[in-house]
Motif scaffolding. Structure first.
Motif, PDB file in Angstrom:
ATOM      1  N   THR A   1       0.833  -1.193   0.000  1.00  0.00           N
ATOM      2  CA  THR A   1       0.000   0.000   0.000  1.00  0.00           C
ATOM      3  C   THR A   1       0.873   1.251   0.000  1.00  0.00           C
ATOM      4  OG1 THR A   1      -1.687  -1.190   1.270  1.00  0.00           O
ATOM      5  CG2 THR A   1      -1.836   1.207   1.254  1.00  0.00           C
ATOM      6  N   PRO A   2       0.472   2.314  -0.685  1.00  0.00           N
ATOM      7  CA  PRO A   2       1.222   3.565  -0.578  1.00  0.00           C
ATOM      8  C   PRO A   2       1.326   4.000   0.879  1.00  0.00           C
ATOM      9  CG  PRO A   2      -0.360   3.691  -2.386  1.00  0.00           C
ATOM     10  CD  PRO A   2      -0.654   2.427  -1.643  1.00  0.00           C
ATOM     11  N   CYS A   3       2.497   4.441   1.293  1.00  0.00           N
ATOM     12  CA  CYS A   3       2.700   4.758   2.700  1.00  0.00           C
ATOM     13  C   CYS A   3       1.934   6.005   3.143  1.00  0.00           C
ATOM     14  CB  CYS A   3       4.194   4.936   2.989  1.00  0.00           C
ATOM     15  SG  CYS A   3       5.132   3.388   2.873  1.00  0.00           S
ATOM     16  N   ASP A   4       1.509   6.840   2.191  1.00  0.00           N
ATOM     17  CA  ASP A   4       0.721   8.004   2.592  1.00  0.00           C
ATOM     18  C   ASP A   4      -0.746   7.662   2.808  1.00  0.00           C
ATOM     19  OD1 ASP A   4      -0.023   7.560  -0.003  1.00  0.00           O
ATOM     20  OD2 ASP A   4       0.517   9.553  -0.756  1.00  0.00           O
ATOM     21  N   GLN A   5      -1.090   6.389   2.614  1.00  0.00           N
ATOM     22  CA  GLN A   5      -2.424   5.905   2.922  1.00  0.00           C
ATOM     23  C   GLN A   5      -2.363   5.053   4.192  1.00  0.00           C
ATOM     24  OE1 GLN A   5      -4.233   3.910  -0.431  1.00  0.00           O
ATOM     25  NE2 GLN A   5      -3.601   5.504  -1.889  1.00  0.00           N
TER      26      GLN A   5
END
Length: 220
Positions: free
Chosen positions: A131-135
């Motif tokens: 998962t994108p780390c900003d999510q």
């Protein structure tokens, strides 16, 4: 009055038969090549043998057809193996860090910086979702431990200990409730060439955003 002698009929000894046509060597070679799973080589030899038997009247036409058939089977097997190797390589190739949307991956594709959600339960870990780390995510790979490529399998407990030893958190992270999770190669993945252990940082309940690596992580 002319004398016309009677020509004697040719005499054949009992059991005599005309000599058999020679056996074409190319046709024989095609069967041998087909049995050795050389694929295209068997097909080429079989085609040559088939043409020679038709042109010279030699024996081996059926053998040439058998060789061609075996060559086709061998070629399909070679193609299947090649596709399998490519798929395996693609499934184990490290993923880029710039993941822009959640995607399924194999654990062996993770590198330092990847975020995953959810965090798989205990036991052998194969499939993960990156998962994108900003999510919001459950955990992030913060360090890696690499075994020597020439090392022999040390046993599961020893492999786990080595990865755990390299899996450390800062005092501030520990005080904030962050805990470490270590993933070591299994005996099965070791046989497939896996030599990397992963250390992940997580918190109970998940819900992390940002990255531990650049200090942007926000704890829930």
């Amino acid at each position: 009055m002319a004398f016309d002698p009677v020509q004697p009929e040719p005499y054949y000894a009992p059991g005599w038969h005309p000599p058999r046509a020679p056996l074409d060597r190319w046709s024989v070679a095609s069967v041998v090549a087909g049995a050795l799973m050389t694929g295209p080589v068997a097909i080429a030899l079989g085609v040559i043998g088939l043409r020679r038997t038709r042109a010279h009247g030699s024996r081996g036409g059926r053998l040439a057809l058998v060789g061609i058939g075996l060559g086709v089977v061998g070629s399909l097997a070679i193609a299947a193996v090649a596709v399998g190797v490519q798929l395996t390589a693609a499934a184990t190739r490290p993923l880029p860090l710039d993941v822009d949307a959640p995607r399924d991956a194999q654990a062996v594709q993770l590198v330092t910086g990847h975020c995953v959600d959810p965090l798989p339960a205990g036991g052998d870990v194969d499939d993960v979702t990156v998962t994108p780390c900003d999510q919001p995510h459950a955990a992030q790979v913060v360090t890696e431990y690499r075994f020597d490529r020439a090392a022999v399998w040390p046993g599961q407990q020893a492999a786990d200990r080595r990865v755990w030893a390299a899996c450390t958190l800062t005092p501030d992270e520990v005080a904030a409730g962050v805990r470490a999770v270590a993933w070591a190669p299994t005996e099965q993945s070791w046989k497939r060439g896996d030599r990397t252990g992963l250390c992940l940082a997580t918190v109970d309940g998940g819900g992390l955003t940002g990255s531990f690596l650049d200090g942007s992580v926000i704890l829930p």
